[in-house]
Design a protein around this motif. Sequence first.
Motif, PDB file in Angstrom:
ATOM      1  N   VAL A 235      -0.487   7.734 -14.227  1.00 54.88           N
ATOM      2  CA  VAL A 235      -0.086   8.177 -12.894  1.00 54.88           C
ATOM      3  C   VAL A 235      -0.950   9.377 -12.541  1.00 54.88           C
ATOM      4  O   VAL A 235      -1.268  10.198 -13.404  1.00 54.88           O
TER       5      VAL A 235
ATOM      6  N   VAL B 164       2.392   2.697  -2.409  1.00 57.73           N
ATOM      7  CA  VAL B 164       2.045   3.457  -3.612  1.00 57.73           C
ATOM      8  C   VAL B 164       0.599   3.107  -3.947  1.00 57.73           C
ATOM      9  O   VAL B 164       0.323   1.998  -4.415  1.00 57.73           O
ATOM     10  N   PRO B 165      -0.340   3.999  -3.706  1.00 55.91           N
ATOM     11  CA  PRO B 165      -1.750   3.689  -3.976  1.00 55.91           C
ATOM     12  C   PRO B 165      -1.965   3.217  -5.417  1.00 55.91           C
ATOM     13  O   PRO B 165      -1.454   3.825  -6.364  1.00 55.91           O
ATOM     14  N   GLY B 166      -2.678   2.098  -5.543  1.00 54.45           N
ATOM     15  CA  GLY B 166      -2.954   1.537  -6.861  1.00 54.45           C
ATOM     16  C   GLY B 166      -1.986   0.470  -7.296  1.00 54.45           C
ATOM     17  O   GLY B 166      -2.239  -0.232  -8.286  1.00 54.45           O
ATOM     18  N   TRP B 167      -0.861   0.310  -6.561  1.00 57.80           N
ATOM     19  CA  TRP B 167       0.159  -0.657  -6.971  1.00 57.80           C
ATOM     20  C   TRP B 167       0.284  -1.756  -5.921  1.00 57.80           C
ATOM     21  O   TRP B 167       0.241  -1.505  -4.719  1.00 57.80           O
TER      22      TRP B 167
ATOM     23  N   GLU C  19      -0.688   8.395  -7.164  1.00 57.13           N
ATOM     24  CA  GLU C  19      -1.447   7.159  -7.340  1.00 57.13           C
ATOM     25  C   GLU C  19      -1.120   6.619  -8.721  1.00 57.13           C
ATOM     26  O   GLU C  19      -0.843   7.400  -9.652  1.00 57.13           O
ATOM     27  N   VAL C  20      -1.103   5.307  -8.864  1.00 56.13           N
ATOM     28  CA  VAL C  20      -0.883   4.720 -10.188  1.00 56.13           C
ATOM     29  C   VAL C  20      -2.096   3.889 -10.588  1.00 56.13           C
ATOM     30  O   VAL C  20      -2.807   3.348  -9.735  1.00 56.13           O
ATOM     31  N   ARG C  21      -2.314   3.817 -11.900  1.00 54.75           N
ATOM     32  CA  ARG C  21      -3.421   3.045 -12.450  1.00 54.75           C
ATOM     33  C   ARG C  21      -2.860   2.097 -13.500  1.00 54.75           C
ATOM     34  O   ARG C  21      -2.771   2.442 -14.688  1.00 54.75           O
TER      35      ARG C  21
ATOM     36  N   GLY D  12       0.781  -1.227   0.000  1.00 55.65           N
ATOM     37  CA  GLY D  12       0.000   0.000   0.000  1.00 55.65           C
ATOM     38  C   GLY D  12       0.812   1.275   0.000  1.00 55.65           C
ATOM     39  O   GLY D  12       0.232   2.366   0.101  1.00 55.65           O
TER      40      GLY D  12
END
Length: 422
Positions: free
Chosen positions: A263, A143-146, A255-257, A141
Motif C-alpha cells: 500500500v 482506489v488507484p491500483g485496484w 494507492e495499492v500494488r 478507479g
Amino acid sequence: MTGPVLRVTRRTFIGTTAAALAAPAVFGQTKPRVVVIGGGPGGATCARYLAKDSGGALDVTLVEPNARYTTCFFSNLYLGGFRDFDSLVHGYDGLAAAGVTIAATTAEGVDRDTRRVTLGSGDVLEYDRLVISPGIDFRDGSVPGWSLANAEVMPHAWKAGPQTKLLKSMVESMRQGGTFCMVAPPNPYRCPPGPYERVSMIAHLLTQTNPTARILILDPKDKYSKQALFEEGWQTHYPGMIEWLGPDMGGGAVEVRPATMEVVIDGEAEKVDVCNVIPAQIAGRIAEIAGLCDETGWVPVDPLSMASRVDAGVFVVGDASAQGDMPKSAFSANSQAKVAAMKIRGELTGSRVFPAKYTNTCWSLIAPKDGVKVGASYEPTPEKIASVESFISQPGEPAELRRATYEESLGWYQGITADIFG
C-alpha cells in the motif's frame, strides 16, 4: 450459467419445454404482473410480501441467478469465528411456496417504454410494475491500483460468498507478526459500521492465532459510524493491535500494488500481508442500464413509496436507492421493501395503502458478547426519508447490557432471514 424461467407453487413444478427454451419468448399473464430484480433482503422481501399479501391476485416473478443467497450481514461474524459459513446461506423455497416464480437467470436489460425486462436466458418478461433491488457495484478507479481483476489478490468481501471465504483463509494464513490492511470506503456505502466490525472480528481471530499481528485501517473519512464505541472496544479487547489513519494522516490518499502486496500512503510504500480493499460503491449495474441513476450513481426515489423519481412504475429498494437518512443495510432494505410492496399491491389490486413508516437497527460485535447497536425510526418528507427518533449504544455500558445486545442481534438475524426468505 443461467437457467430457465420456472413457475413453482405449493402444488406443482412446471418446467419450461425445450421448444420454448430454443427461442426468446414474451411471457404474458391475465393477472397484473410484477417483476422483481434481485433476490437479496430488498428484492426477496418485496417479492414474498407481494405474493403472500395479494393472495394470488398478482403474478410475481423474482429474477435472481443464484440458487442460494449468502448474507453480507453477519458475514463478519464468520470471519471472527462466531458463525459457520452455511449459517449465512439461504434458499428461495419459501418464496416459491408463497407463489413467487423464480427466474434463475440474470436481468440484462430494461425497456421502460414497453415495460419489458430482457433476461440472460433470452426470455423477456412483461411487467405492470417493476422492482429493482440490485444491491451495490463498485466504482471503477476509486482506489488507484485496484480493480475487480485484483479481487483474488486483494479481496473486497463486500459481496458475501467466495470472497468472504477467501479473506478468512488469507487472515488465517498470515505470517506471525504480519500486517492486515483494510482500505475503507468513502460515504455512502453498504453497512456503515461494517468495516469496523470486520476489523474487530479479524482482531479477535488474530488474538487466537497470531497475537503479535498488526491491523492498519486506511480511511478516506474523518469519522465513521459508532467510532467512539469501536475505539473503546479496541482499546479494551485488542490494545496496541489496531491503527486507524484518517485523511489527515494519509488514509485518504492511498494507492495499492497487488503484484507486490504493498500500500502506498502519501507516496511511501509499505509492505502488508493481507489487504482488504473496500472500494467506493454505486447502485447495482441494472439500475444504470434501466436509466434510473443520477450523477451520484444511486437511484433517487419517492420517500412515500420507494418509486423511482423518473418512472413511477419502477420501485427501487435497498442499497441502490438514494432515499435520505436511512443507512444502506439489510434492515433498511427489508423495511423499504414492505412499503413498496404495499404501494404496488394497492395500485394493482385496489387494496388499502397505509402511510409509509421505516425502521432500521445495525448491530455490531466488537468481541465475544460485546455487542453494540445504532438505529432509528423514519418517516417520509417531500424531500427524503427523514430520521425522527434514533438511539445508539453508549461507551462504558455494563457487560450484561452488551451481552444482551449481542443476543438480541442473534434473534434479529433469525427473525429477519425468516421474514425475507420464508
